[in-house]
Structure formats: C-alpha cells, structure tokens
Design an enzyme around this catalytic site. Sequence first.
Site, PDB file in Angstrom:
ATOM      1  N   ARG A 252       1.245  -1.043   0.270  1.00 38.15           N
ATOM      2  CA  ARG A 252       0.037  -0.161  -0.295  1.00 38.15           C
ATOM      3  C   ARG A 252       0.798   1.288   0.065  1.00 38.15           C
ATOM      4  O   ARG A 252       0.650   2.307  -0.398  1.00 38.15           O
ATOM      5  CB  ARG A 252      -1.121   0.475   1.316  1.00 38.15           C
TER       6      ARG A 252
ATOM      7  N   CYS B  41      -0.332   7.043   8.018  1.00 38.40           N
ATOM      8  CA  CYS B  41      -1.146   5.393   7.442  1.00 38.40           C
ATOM      9  C   CYS B  41      -2.186   5.725   6.837  1.00 38.40           C
ATOM     10  O   CYS B  41      -2.297   6.668   5.563  1.00 38.40           O
ATOM     11  CB  CYS B  41      -1.308   5.214   9.346  1.00 38.40           C
TER      12      CYS B  41
ATOM     13  N   LYS C  32      -5.925   6.150   7.801  1.00 38.54           N
ATOM     14  CA  LYS C  32      -6.782   6.688   8.336  1.00 38.54           C
ATOM     15  C   LYS C  32      -6.809   7.072  10.077  1.00 38.54           C
ATOM     16  O   LYS C  32      -7.654   7.451  10.719  1.00 38.54           O
ATOM     17  CB  LYS C  32      -8.140   5.491   8.722  1.00 38.54           C
TER      18      LYS C  32
END
Length: 289
Positions: free
Chosen positions: A186, A244, A246
């Site tokens: 991610r 990160c 959220k």
Amino acid sequence: AAQALGRALVSAKWLSEAVRAGRVGAGLRVLDASWYPPEERDARQEFKERHIPGASFFNIEECRDKSSPYDFMLPSEAHFADYVGRLGVSNDTHVVVYDGDELGTFYAPRAWWMFRAFGHREVSVLNGGFKNWVKEGHPVTAEPSQPAEAVFKAKLDKTLLKTFEQAMENVGSKKFQVVDSRPAGRFQGTELDQGLESGHIPGAVNMPFSTFLTESGHEKSIEEIQQMFREKKVDLSKPLTATCRKGVTACHIALAAYLCGKPDVAVYDGSWSEWFHRAPPQYKVTELK
C-alpha cells in the site's frame, strides 16, 4: 522517567493480578477498543460474550468526529470528555486498553494515543492483547460492568496532532520526519488500499505496524525497536510524525517511539484517506507504472 514511560505497556500477569485483587474501579479502568470490518467480526457482540472482568467497551465508531468525511477522526474535547466520563474514567484513572485482533494488538494503540492527545498520561496498552490473555488462561466474563460515571476534563495537546496543511508544508520544509505504518504494497502503491489507489506522502519512510509485534503478538523489545528505527534512518532525537490510512495503525509508531523514550510523536490524523483526496497528483508517490 523510565518507569513513567514504561507504563505505556502492562503485562497480562500484572492486569490479571489487579483484576483478582479487585482493583478495577474508579482508579483503574479496562477498555476493550476492538474494531473489525463489519463483514468479518462484530466487536461489540464479541465484547458482550467475552471480555476481561470489569472492562467496558470503547467504541471507536462513537468516539470520533462524525462530521468528518474521513473515518475515525479525533472527536472534540467535549465529546471525548463526555464519552470516557460515561465509561467511569476521570483524570485520576489509570486506563488500560486492549483489543481482540488476531495480530495481538491493532486498534488499542489508537485509543491509547487518543487519551494522550487529550492530556491523559496514565494510559497503557495490554501487551499481547486479548488473544494472549485468553491463551494464558486469565479470567474472562460475559458479565456487563456498570461503571459509575466520572468527570473527565479533556485538553487537546496540539503537538501530538498534525493537519493536512502541516503535512503539505512539510513536504517542502522537511521540519519533521514522516513514518508510514501501512503494509509495503500500500505504501509503494502496488496494491489497492480498500478501494483507494495507494501510494505515499513524498519523503515518508515505511515501517509496517505489524513489524513492531512478535509472532506471538507482543510488542518487540525496546532494543529491537530502536534497531528498527536505526535501520530506517529515523532519528528519534528529532521531530517525527506518523501516518497510515486513517490514523489508526500510525499510533503503533507513536507507541513504539514512546517505549524508546520519545513521547512526542505526532499523528497525521487524516493520513492517506485525506491525502489521497486533497493532495495534488505530484504529492502522491507511487511505484505503479
């Protein structure tokens, strides 16, 4: 100071002794801060069926800024004070937070950081989480607890919080280091992040939150954590902000640094979910071609 910093983690042995000695009450509150994707597990239902005796459920869905378009943003001082007061937490309460994630700890550091952001210092994470509590044979119950309401006065410590504007300005000024706690795919932009294209803030360093945990789900030793920061060339003597998706797993970075004697790590609350929607394209670094 070392002892004060050490309180960021408590062992299952310590907490089970406190539970057995009847110490859970106005001076010691235990909070289950579990959250799971609703299609996978029901945190509230699991809490009702099985929790640490005397614990209350800290609902991260309730204790947040519901007016924000982003998930789980920090609530107002008044909202937080009212919410934790109803759980029997006063400014003199030692709070221990845990969650039931199979990793050992996932959401608990977010609750730990929220208490600290609102000026509460006596807050600890249960090392190893509920998973290890159960595995080690400590007591569990389905008995609901009815804590007497308490008065909590919240004062936001703005040094522990970073906004989108501050994070944007920092891309150029580099006033603070940025560590991103998401999984490598991610961070690199090679895998989707729950529907969002992924990537990272320019200049951020990747330290996936799960790497701070041992295979059993306990926090790694301080020596191991210091070595991890050194390997990533993160200088704990200088300003540091965690991010990160959220604002949840970023709190693992804040906790890890705290254990190393650095209590001033800020969290960029909006994190990637806000950055993705608001930052210009050149501010989103991705390895996807």
